[in-house]
Design a protein around this motif. Sequence first.
Motif, PDB file in Angstrom:
ATOM      1  N   ALA A   1      23.129  -4.072  10.201  1.00 50.67           N
ATOM      2  CA  ALA A   1      23.607  -4.206  11.453  1.00 50.67           C
ATOM      3  C   ALA A   1      25.076  -4.827  11.189  1.00 50.67           C
ATOM      4  O   ALA A   1      25.825  -4.587  12.424  1.00 50.67           O
ATOM      5  CB  ALA A   1      22.904  -5.062  12.360  1.00 50.67           C
ATOM      6  N   SER A   2      25.647  -5.094  10.204  1.00 53.06           N
ATOM      7  CA  SER A   2      26.961  -5.900  10.166  1.00 53.06           C
ATOM      8  C   SER A   2      27.371  -5.323   8.631  1.00 53.06           C
ATOM      9  O   SER A   2      26.778  -5.329   7.799  1.00 53.06           O
ATOM     10  CB  SER A   2      26.805  -7.136  10.356  1.00 53.06           C
ATOM     11  N   GLY A   3      28.725  -5.352   8.448  1.00 49.82           N
ATOM     12  CA  GLY A   3      29.546  -5.459   7.413  1.00 49.82           C
ATOM     13  C   GLY A   3      29.157  -4.215   6.510  1.00 49.82           C
ATOM     14  O   GLY A   3      29.160  -3.018   6.866  1.00 49.82           O
ATOM     15  N   ILE A   4      28.906  -4.443   5.266  1.00 52.69           N
ATOM     16  CA  ILE A   4      28.558  -3.491   4.184  1.00 52.69           C
ATOM     17  C   ILE A   4      27.320  -2.790   4.561  1.00 52.69           C
ATOM     18  O   ILE A   4      27.233  -1.666   4.541  1.00 52.69           O
ATOM     19  CB  ILE A   4      28.056  -4.270   2.587  1.00 52.69           C
ATOM     20  N   GLY A   5      26.059  -3.583   5.039  1.00 52.77           N
ATOM     21  CA  GLY A   5      24.884  -2.942   5.386  1.00 52.77           C
ATOM     22  C   GLY A   5      24.929  -2.102   6.315  1.00 52.77           C
ATOM     23  O   GLY A   5      24.438  -0.983   6.673  1.00 52.77           O
ATOM     24  N   LEU A   6      26.071  -2.091   7.608  1.00 48.12           N
ATOM     25  CA  LEU A   6      26.218  -1.349   8.617  1.00 48.12           C
ATOM     26  C   LEU A   6      27.168  -0.206   7.981  1.00 48.12           C
ATOM     27  O   LEU A   6      26.503   1.118   8.521  1.00 48.12           O
ATOM     28  CB  LEU A   6      27.204  -1.864   9.541  1.00 48.12           C
ATOM     29  N   GLY A   7      27.948  -0.274   7.144  1.00 47.25           N
ATOM     30  CA  GLY A   7      28.630   0.954   6.736  1.00 47.25           C
ATOM     31  C   GLY A   7      27.415   1.910   6.001  1.00 47.25           C
ATOM     32  O   GLY A   7      27.692   2.971   5.955  1.00 47.25           O
TER      33      GLY A   7
END
Length: 250
Positions: free
Chosen positions: A13-19
């Motif tokens: 849900a944020s940062g690299i993971g969201l990308g």
Amino acid sequence: MGSNRVVVVTGGASGIGLGVSRLFAAKGHPVAMLDVQDEALERESAALRAQGARILARKVDVADRASVEAAYAAIREELGPIAIVVANAGISEGIGFLDVTAQTWQRMIDINLTGVFNTVQAALPDMVAASWGRIITISSQAGQSGAADRAHYAAAKAGVIGLTRSLAREFAASGITVNTIPPSVVATPMAEAGIAAGTFPPLEIISQHIPIPRPGTPDDIAAACEYLASDGASYVTGQVLAVNGGMFIG
């Protein structure tokens, strides 16, 4: 790459993971976004659903095996068998080695290394049954080169690299590839928090020391994940794909 393969992204849900979540959702994959951040999960999963994506959002502590297994049961019921895992969830902090307590050390290992163990091991039965799977771990340049004032973080991420290589050997004959991406400097909320706390230099300062003189972006990492998850990468396993602008070459 078939667009019906279920993708699990931890820290999604944020940062690299969201990308990563955004890219796989845009390619038509059902995506399970697992994270500990309630508000970010609700906001980002709703935004992707509004674009027509098939998303399951679940609050998960990757260090808690029961939490991971409960999420995976929901994923299998709602989306189907797990085919691709991007084990991205992690924490970082700047602290001198002499100030690292046993509790601080254990928390870093629990989230950054044991969390990958939990995330991957619980998904592997689906991949073995299908004779197809893609596991991508997000490690760190710190696990390759070391990092002053982050020895506990570097140790955990080096463990992720060793785990990745071992799993690649063990499951290659099962049609499952296992690779790792060790980013260096990436513009993320975690990096911003470190800068605000004074434990991480401003990105414009660090960028002066990167051959490609800019910080990485979540999209840079997501593009590499897309390749490693593809059918075209079926002969690539056990590799450390350094997406770092040339900051570490080795």
